[in-house]
Design a protein around this motif. Structure first.
Motif, short mmCIF file in Angstrom:
data_model
loop_
_atom_site.label_atom_id
_atom_site.label_comp_id
_atom_site.label_asym_id
_atom_site.label_seq_id
_atom_site.Cartn_x
_atom_site.Cartn_y
_atom_site.Cartn_z
N LEU A 3 0.76 -1.13 -0.05
CA LEU A 3 0.04 0.26 -0.09
C LEU A 3 0.85 1.27 -0.19
O LEU A 3 2.00 1.25 0.63
N PRO A 4 0.48 2.44 -0.49
CA PRO A 4 1.24 3.51 -0.66
C PRO A 4 1.11 4.24 0.91
O PRO A 4 0.13 4.17 1.50
N GLY A 5 2.09 4.87 1.09
CA GLY A 5 2.06 5.90 2.20
C GLY A 5 2.37 7.22 1.93
O GLY A 5 3.35 7.47 1.59
N THR A 6 1.39 8.01 1.67
CA THR A 6 1.35 9.55 1.04
C THR A 6 0.81 10.61 1.82
O THR A 6 0.07 11.16 1.34
N PRO A 7 1.17 10.63 3.22
CA PRO A 7 0.47 11.42 4.02
C PRO A 7 0.96 12.90 3.79
O PRO A 7 1.99 13.24 3.43
N PRO A 8 0.09 13.95 4.05
CA PRO A 8 0.64 15.30 4.11
C PRO A 8 1.68 15.53 5.39
O PRO A 8 1.77 14.52 6.28
N PRO A 9 2.47 16.51 5.10
CA PRO A 9 2.59 17.39 4.35
C PRO A 9 3.59 17.45 3.09
O PRO A 9 3.66 18.24 2.25
N ALA B 209 -7.62 -3.73 9.19
CA ALA B 209 -8.13 -2.69 10.26
C ALA B 209 -6.78 -2.00 10.95
O ALA B 209 -6.88 -0.96 11.23
N LYS B 210 -6.01 -2.89 11.55
CA LYS B 210 -4.89 -2.51 12.14
C LYS B 210 -4.11 -1.30 11.11
O LYS B 210 -3.32 -0.46 11.58
N PHE B 211 -3.81 -1.79 9.87
CA PHE B 211 -2.82 -1.03 9.02
C PHE B 211 -3.77 0.36 8.54
O PHE B 211 -2.90 1.28 8.44
N GLU B 212 -5.10 0.12 8.56
CA GLU B 212 -5.89 1.55 8.33
C GLU B 212 -5.74 2.41 9.54
O GLU B 212 -5.64 3.68 9.35
N GLU B 213 -5.58 1.84 10.76
CA GLU B 213 -5.38 2.83 11.97
C GLU B 213 -3.73 3.26 11.82
O GLU B 213 -3.78 4.44 12.05
N LEU B 214 -3.01 2.65 11.32
CA LEU B 214 -1.41 3.12 11.14
C LEU B 214 -1.51 4.25 10.10
O LEU B 214 -0.97 5.27 10.30
N SER B 215 -1.80 3.73 8.96
CA SER B 215 -1.93 4.96 7.94
C SER B 215 -3.12 4.73 7.00
O SER B 215 -3.40 4.11 6.03
N SER B 216 -4.06 5.74 7.38
CA SER B 216 -5.55 5.81 6.99
C SER B 216 -5.64 6.17 5.48
O SER B 216 -4.69 6.88 4.97
N THR B 217 -6.78 5.64 4.87
CA THR B 217 -6.85 6.08 3.52
C THR B 217 -6.89 7.53 3.54
O THR B 217 -6.41 7.99 2.46
N ALA B 218 -7.65 8.04 4.35
CA ALA B 218 -7.89 9.53 4.23
C ALA B 218 -6.54 10.24 4.33
O ALA B 218 -6.45 11.11 3.56
N ALA B 219 -5.69 9.77 5.25
CA ALA B 219 -4.52 10.58 5.20
C ALA B 219 -3.64 10.50 3.91
O ALA B 219 -3.23 11.51 3.52
N SER B 220 -3.57 9.59 3.48
CA SER B 220 -2.97 9.29 2.19
C SER B 220 -3.64 9.93 1.22
O SER B 220 -2.84 10.65 0.15
#
Length: 335
Positions: free
Chosen positions: A206-212, A302-313
């Protein structure tokens, strides 16, 4: 009870930091030898787990020579202050852009609290300051002495974060990728040494693309730099080793491009405006079949969503696209 460290060979051991009480979500690694080195600390709330794991491997308070973090996000570096205090002889190594935040974490912590709100303390805990005199920095390149001629070679690899390092073990060819290649979720029956399932399946990426800081162009350049280093194995902070290096790096780039294309399409649907709920729904819909194996394991998803949420990416991608629009507009105006 925390899992026992896994011996990955060549004096390398993987420590499950038990982030938020979950297993198999965030890893730290220790390289033993004459100058033991810890790569990643996990969160502040994981510091005790890491200390106990190191003690079990025979690394006492005066033995640890170096603590290296791939970047200063709190799931990777949140335990630096606690572990620097617990191992008073250890030098702390970080990319130079992030050094000031380890010495004075106040701005980093304030920013994280705005993002995570009430969940902040349970997820990450408090990053404690580290004496600036104990911090060593890496610019574009640098190295960490592991003793007996062995080194970790550090390379600046932005894209996920401007303060990101990739680290190559000169004795093994292992490449510690941090988050620059996104998240790797092994299959259920993955072995501890290869990360592959019994049938050779690689698992999900999965990509990890959080801001900023997310920047697609820089991220792809960093993946190309990883490829040029010709590593023998990738060691993911999330989560574990994989030997299929070229396939994994190719898939990391593919996932980033796919998510960017979906978020770009979501903006087009909204007349160029960004609607987070619409974009998240589009990502989930258009990747449902692609991630079917992961979604069939809801507790893992669920645990990976908590770590790196779809919304954050999605938010990180949207921010990058907005900045790209501004750059193109300014360039056209100057033309």
């Amino acid at each position: 009870m925390a899992a026992q460290p896994q011996n990955l060979g060549s004096d390398v051991h993987m420590i499950d930091t038990a982030m938020s009480g979950y297993s198999g979500i965030t890893a730290a690694y220790v390289i033993l030898g004459s100058r033991p080195c810890l790569v990643e600390t996990g969160t502040a709330t994981s510091a005790q787990v890491v200390r106990q794991a190191l003690a079990g491997l025979g690394v006492g308070a005066d033995d640890l020579a170096t603590i290296v973090v791939t970047h200063i996000h709190l799931d990777h570096a949140g335990g630096v202050g606690d572990l620097a205090a617990a191992f008073p002889r250890a030098r702390v190594v970080v990319q130079d852009t992030g050094a000031r935040h380890l010495a004075d974490p106040s701005r980093l912590m304030a920013s994280a609290r705005r993002v995570f709100g009430p969940a902040m303390d349970a997820l990450f805990g408090e990053l404690l300051p580290t004496d600036a005199a104990r911090i060593d920095t890496v610019g574009d390149v640098g190295s960490v002495d592991l003793g007996d001629g062995r080194r970790l070679e550090g390379y600046h690899t932005p894209g996920h974060a401007r303060h990101h390092l990739g680290l190559v073990d000169t004795a093994t060819g292992d490449l510690y990728v941090g988050d620059a290649a996104g998240l790797y979720i092994p299959p259920d029956d993955a072995s501890s040494l290869t990360g592959l399932g019994s049938s050779g399946e690689m698992g999900q990426m999965l990509p990890g693309t959080p801001p900023p800081d997310f920047d697609l162009d820089l991220a792809l350049e960093s993946l190309a730099r990883f490829r040029d280093l010709r590593p023998t194995r990738l060691l993911f902070s999330h989560y574990g080793p994989i030997t299929e290096v070229d396939d994994a790096l190719g898939r990391a780039a593919q996932e980033m491009r796919l998510w960017v294309s979906i978020v770009r399409a979501a903006r087009t649907d909204q007349g160029g405006q960004f609607d987070l709920d619409h974009a998240v729904a589009m990502v989930r819909e258009r990747t449902r079949e692609r991630y079917a194996d992961l979604l069939a394991r809801p507790e893992v998803a669920a645990k990976f969503e908590e770590l790196s949420s779809t919304a954050a990416s999605v938010n990180g991608i949207a921010r990058w696209l907005e900045n790209e629009d501004k750059r193109l507009s300014e360039a056209n105006g100057q033309g």
